[in-house]
Design a protein around this motif. Structure first.
Motif, short mmCIF file in Angstrom:
data_model
loop_
_atom_site.label_atom_id
_atom_site.label_comp_id
_atom_site.label_asym_id
_atom_site.label_seq_id
_atom_site.Cartn_x
_atom_site.Cartn_y
_atom_site.Cartn_z
N ALA A 53 0.84 -1.19 0.00
CA ALA A 53 0.00 0.00 0.00
C ALA A 53 0.87 1.23 0.00
N GLY A 54 0.72 2.07 -1.00
CA GLY A 54 1.50 3.30 -1.09
C GLY A 54 0.76 4.44 -0.46
N PRO A 55 1.37 5.61 -0.43
CA PRO A 55 0.73 6.78 0.16
C PRO A 55 -0.42 7.26 -0.70
N HIS A 56 -1.56 7.44 -0.09
CA HIS A 56 -2.71 7.98 -0.81
C HIS A 56 -3.65 8.61 0.20
N ARG A 57 -4.64 9.35 -0.32
CA ARG A 57 -5.54 10.09 0.56
C ARG A 57 -6.99 9.66 0.32
N ALA A 58 -7.79 9.87 1.29
CA ALA A 58 -9.21 9.58 1.16
C ALA A 58 -9.94 10.76 0.55
N ARG A 59 -11.13 10.48 0.04
CA ARG A 59 -11.94 11.56 -0.51
C ARG A 59 -12.74 12.26 0.59
N GLY A 60 -12.92 11.58 1.70
CA GLY A 60 -13.75 12.15 2.74
C GLY A 60 -12.97 12.99 3.72
N CYS A 61 -13.51 13.08 4.93
CA CYS A 61 -12.88 13.93 5.94
C CYS A 61 -11.73 13.21 6.60
N LEU A 62 -11.08 13.88 7.54
CA LEU A 62 -9.94 13.30 8.24
C LEU A 62 -10.36 12.04 8.96
N GLY A 63 -9.48 11.03 8.87
CA GLY A 63 -9.73 9.77 9.55
C GLY A 63 -10.55 8.80 8.73
N ALA A 64 -11.05 9.19 7.57
CA ALA A 64 -11.82 8.28 6.73
C ALA A 64 -10.90 7.27 6.09
N PRO A 65 -11.40 6.09 5.72
CA PRO A 65 -10.56 5.08 5.09
C PRO A 65 -10.04 5.57 3.76
N SER A 66 -8.78 5.22 3.46
CA SER A 66 -8.14 5.69 2.24
C SER A 66 -8.72 5.00 1.03
N CYS A 67 -8.96 5.74 -0.02
CA CYS A 67 -9.55 5.14 -1.22
C CYS A 67 -9.07 5.84 -2.47
N GLY A 68 -7.80 6.27 -2.51
CA GLY A 68 -7.24 6.84 -3.73
C GLY A 68 -7.03 8.33 -3.64
N ALA A 69 -6.81 8.95 -4.80
CA ALA A 69 -6.47 10.38 -4.86
C ALA A 69 -7.70 11.24 -4.64
N ARG A 70 -7.46 12.45 -4.20
CA ARG A 70 -8.57 13.37 -3.97
C ARG A 70 -8.99 14.03 -5.28
N ALA A 71 -10.27 14.25 -5.39
CA ALA A 71 -10.76 15.08 -6.48
C ALA A 71 -10.39 16.52 -6.18
N PRO A 72 -10.27 17.36 -7.25
CA PRO A 72 -9.84 18.74 -7.03
C PRO A 72 -10.69 19.50 -6.03
N GLY A 73 -11.98 19.17 -5.90
CA GLY A 73 -12.84 19.90 -4.97
C GLY A 73 -12.95 19.26 -3.60
N ALA A 74 -12.26 18.12 -3.37
CA ALA A 74 -12.37 17.40 -2.12
C ALA A 74 -11.56 18.07 -1.02
N PRO A 75 -11.85 17.73 0.26
CA PRO A 75 -11.04 18.29 1.35
C PRO A 75 -9.57 17.93 1.19
N TRP A 76 -8.72 18.90 1.49
CA TRP A 76 -7.26 18.76 1.45
C TRP A 76 -6.68 18.65 0.04
N ALA A 77 -7.49 18.87 -1.00
CA ALA A 77 -6.96 18.79 -2.37
C ALA A 77 -5.95 19.91 -2.62
N ARG A 78 -6.25 21.13 -2.16
CA ARG A 78 -5.30 22.24 -2.35
C ARG A 78 -4.06 22.04 -1.49
N PHE A 79 -4.25 21.51 -0.30
CA PHE A 79 -3.12 21.20 0.57
C PHE A 79 -2.17 20.23 -0.16
N SER A 80 -2.74 19.25 -0.86
CA SER A 80 -1.94 18.23 -1.55
C SER A 80 -1.10 18.82 -2.67
N ALA A 81 -1.50 19.99 -3.20
CA ALA A 81 -0.71 20.60 -4.27
C ALA A 81 0.63 21.10 -3.73
N TRP A 82 0.73 21.33 -2.42
CA TRP A 82 1.95 21.84 -1.81
C TRP A 82 2.66 20.79 -0.96
#
Length: 644
Positions: free
Chosen positions: A7-36
């Motif tokens: 399992a590599g590093p990836h983020r969930a689409r939901g809020c913090l603590g949600a199970p990981s399920c791939g990359a975030r959509a541009p409008g999802a929480p923390w998507a802008r954070f992920s750009a930096w």
């Protein structure tokens, strides 16, 4: 997490603590954070466990056990450094296990416009560290020891160090609530799009930065401020997101900068032993930046310890040393890596304003365990003659040996002819003490830039427009600063590998790029070599022959070949859009017409994804062509090609 799971590093689409399920959509929480940033880590010292990962934020970001271990060990100076107070440095680790998270379209757009040396790392993480060690009687061990670490794929060392200097002191006082607030602010930042000047608010301060673009011209004025309403307080302007103070980094090795540039160009293995992680990481980053605007294609570790997961790989004696620059602080590496051909040991830094004692060049056989004195231990002899003018400008030491001056010799300790070292006896002329450090850095950076440009221009050309008979033109946009002797496009070797533009026809597969032949290139140097743009003499042919065996040539050629192939594909798309489609379709079968639609769509998708250098007018015409062709087909095929 089980490292073996892959399992590599990836983020969930939901809020913090949600199970990981791939990359975030541009409008999802923390998507802008992920750009930096990928995540923020807090590493503390545990009496039983040693360094321990106290916190990862956002909490849904997944790290493998090996990555966690590397971050923990690399976030603390080892016991030999003795760093008290606050220390900043950085490290670089290999991503372990699984595939990296898929990038958003915005990520690819940012990379397509960035200089190759500043594009985000696909397989490595940078760790930017703020470490604090102070006496604290309330702690059982007697010391408060903790590190705040920003993990990112972007090599923006200046920006993230500035960010840490604002955030870390506040975090050590206020802990988690402060960190959460900062991450939420970063999640509101605009994306780091190349060419833009951005205002980045954090903790009541606004950092104003310009994101470098491959189209930037060094001689152009400062970029215009982007509009930002109610911008209070006034922004803190960072002159660069990535450039270090080269003069300060290279103070002890100014006499050997040209030798070190050649070692970097040729991808030679180099061990840098420094008194602290801060000095180690800055020296390694300064060395790897010597080749800009070329991308440094070898591995490098600004700070490396015996606990690193790649320790055995880098220290094995069963094969030749790998092409890597290692920054270390533990003298144990002197003994372990005695078989390496190049070792740079740096002494304790002098007080500000003191004249630097230039490191001597020494034979590798003089390496001793633990008590090895500062020096550059190598048997390497430079291909190019020394640049006396540069040393005069930086050190202000008369090469003729004026009375009372520190004298520059022609042979260093160790017997490597043609190199200089500064006598340890301080002289009144000494260093250019009245000249500001940023001016000295500009002189040094300009010298290294023009040296690299002079070496590469015979391969790619200086970027002349028009392109003559060759498809795509002769050159590159990398070389705006040199005033060059005009040369026909075909005299720049890579340009000669491009097929003639008249050979690109609409309804045939684009012609192939000709293969690179080293002997043909070397013969071309007599009329279009670096002697046209560089005053330095020496064995340029020998330097090129050695360069062809290095990872940098392989990386450079692959990138250049990719750009040329994309240019050919773009020209072929333009040729199709300029052709008379109705005449072509008159005698074509439905299979051939459908094939044209599929190929046009594929290229349109690639072009829209910023993978092809195509004008917007051409894209509009391609869309119109697709609509016209699909409209000429039977209804059943139209439904298949354009489902409702």
């Amino acid at each position: 997490m089980d490292q073996g799971s892959g399992a590599g590093p990836h983020r969930a689409r939901g809020c913090l603590g949600a199970p990981s399920c791939g990359a975030r959509a541009p409008g999802a929480p923390w998507a802008r954070f992920s750009a930096w940033l990928e995540c923020v880590c807090v590493v503390t010292f545990d009496l039983e466990l040693g360094q321990a990962l106290e916190l990862v934020y956002p909490s849904d970001f997944q790290l493998t056990d090996k990555e966690k271990s590397s971050i923990c060990y690399l976030s603390f100076p080892d016991s030999h450094s003795g760093c008290l107070g606050d220390t900043q440095f950085c490290f670089r680790i290999r991503q372990c296990g699984g595939q990296r998270r898929p990038w958003h379209t915005d990520d690819r757009h940012c990379d397509s416009g960035a200089p190759v040396s500043l594009q985000r790392e696909p397989a490595h993480y940078f760790g930017y560290v703020y470490f604090r060690q102070v006496k604290d009687s309330s702690v059982k061990r007697g010391y408060f020891q903790k590190s705040l670490v920003l993990v990112s794929r972007l090599p923006f060392v200046r920006l993230f160090q500035a960010l840490l200097s604002l955030v870390a002191p506040e975090y050590f006082d206020k802990l988690a609530p402060c960190l959460e607030a900062v991450c939420n602010e970063i999640d509101q930042w605009p994306a780091p799009v190349p060419g833009q000047t951005l205002n980045l608010p954090v903790m009541g301060v606004v950092l104003q930065v310009h994101i470098p673009s491959s189209a930037d011209k060094p001689e152009s004025g400062p970029p215009k401020q982007c509009s930002h309403k109610n911008l209070l307080p006034a922004p803190v302007v960072l002159t660069s997101v990535h450039e270090l103070d080269l003069f300060r980094c290279f103070r002890p090795v100014l006499a050997h900068v040209q030798l070190l540039w050649e070692l970097m160009l040729l991808g030679e293995p180099l061990l840098v032993l420094a008194p602290s992680p801060a000095v180690s990481s800055e020296m390694v980053l300064a060395l790897t930046s010597c080749l800009q605007p070329l991308k440094f294609c070898c591995d490098y570790r600004p700070y490396f310890t015996v606990h690193d997961s790649e320790f055995k790989e880098f220290t094995t004696r069963t094969q030749a040393p790998p092409s890597v620059v290692l920054g270390v602080t533990n003298p144990f590496f002197i003994k372990t890596l005695q078989h390496w051909p190049h070792v740079l040991r740096i002494g304790e830094p002098k007080m500000p304003g003191d004249l630097p004692k230039q490191i001597k060049l020494k034979k590798p056989s003089r390496l001793k365990t633990l008590d090895t004195k500062p020096g550059l231990y190598t048997a390497y002899t430079t291909y190019l003659h020394r640049d006396k003018a540069l040393l005069r400008r930086l050190l202000k030491v008369p090469l003729g040996g004026a009375p009372g001056a520190g004298k520059l010799g022609s042979v260093c300790e160790g017997g490597a002819a043609g190199l200089l070292w500064l006598s340890p006896r301080p002289a009144p002329q000494g260093l250019q003490r009245k000249r500001p450090s940023d001016v000295q850095t500009a002189v040094l950076r300009q010298h290294l830039l023009e040296l690299t440009q002079s070496f590469i221009i015979p391969l790619v050309g200086p970027g002349r427009r028009g392109g003559g008979r060759r498809a795509g033109g002769a050159g590159s946009r990398l070389w705006p600063r040199l005033r060059l002797t005009p040369l026909p496009p075909q005299e720049h070797y890579m340009a000669s590998l491009m097929p003639l533009q008249k050979s690109i026809t609409p309804w045939k597969t684009p012609p192939q790029i000709h293969p690179f032949r080293q002997d043909d290139f070397l013969r071309s140097l007599e009329r279009s070599g670096p002697q046209l743009t560089c005053l330095l003499k020496g064995d340029w042919l020998g330097l090129y022959r050695r360069f062809f065996k290095s990872p940098h040539f392989d990386g450079w050629y692959r990138q250049r070949h990719k750009e040329m192939a994309q240019k050919l594909e773009a020209l072929h798309l333009e040729a199709i859009c300029e052709a008379n489609l109705e005449i072509w379709m008159q005698d074509k079968s439905e299979v051939e017409v459908v094939d044209l639609v599929l190929k046009l769509r594929e290229r349109l998708v690639r072009a829209q994804g910023h993978q092809l250098p195509v004008k917007e007018a051409t894209l509009k015409r391609a869309r119109l062509y697709i609509e016209t062709v699909v409209g000429s087909l039977p209804k059943d095929l139209q439904v298949v090609l354009c489902p409702p």
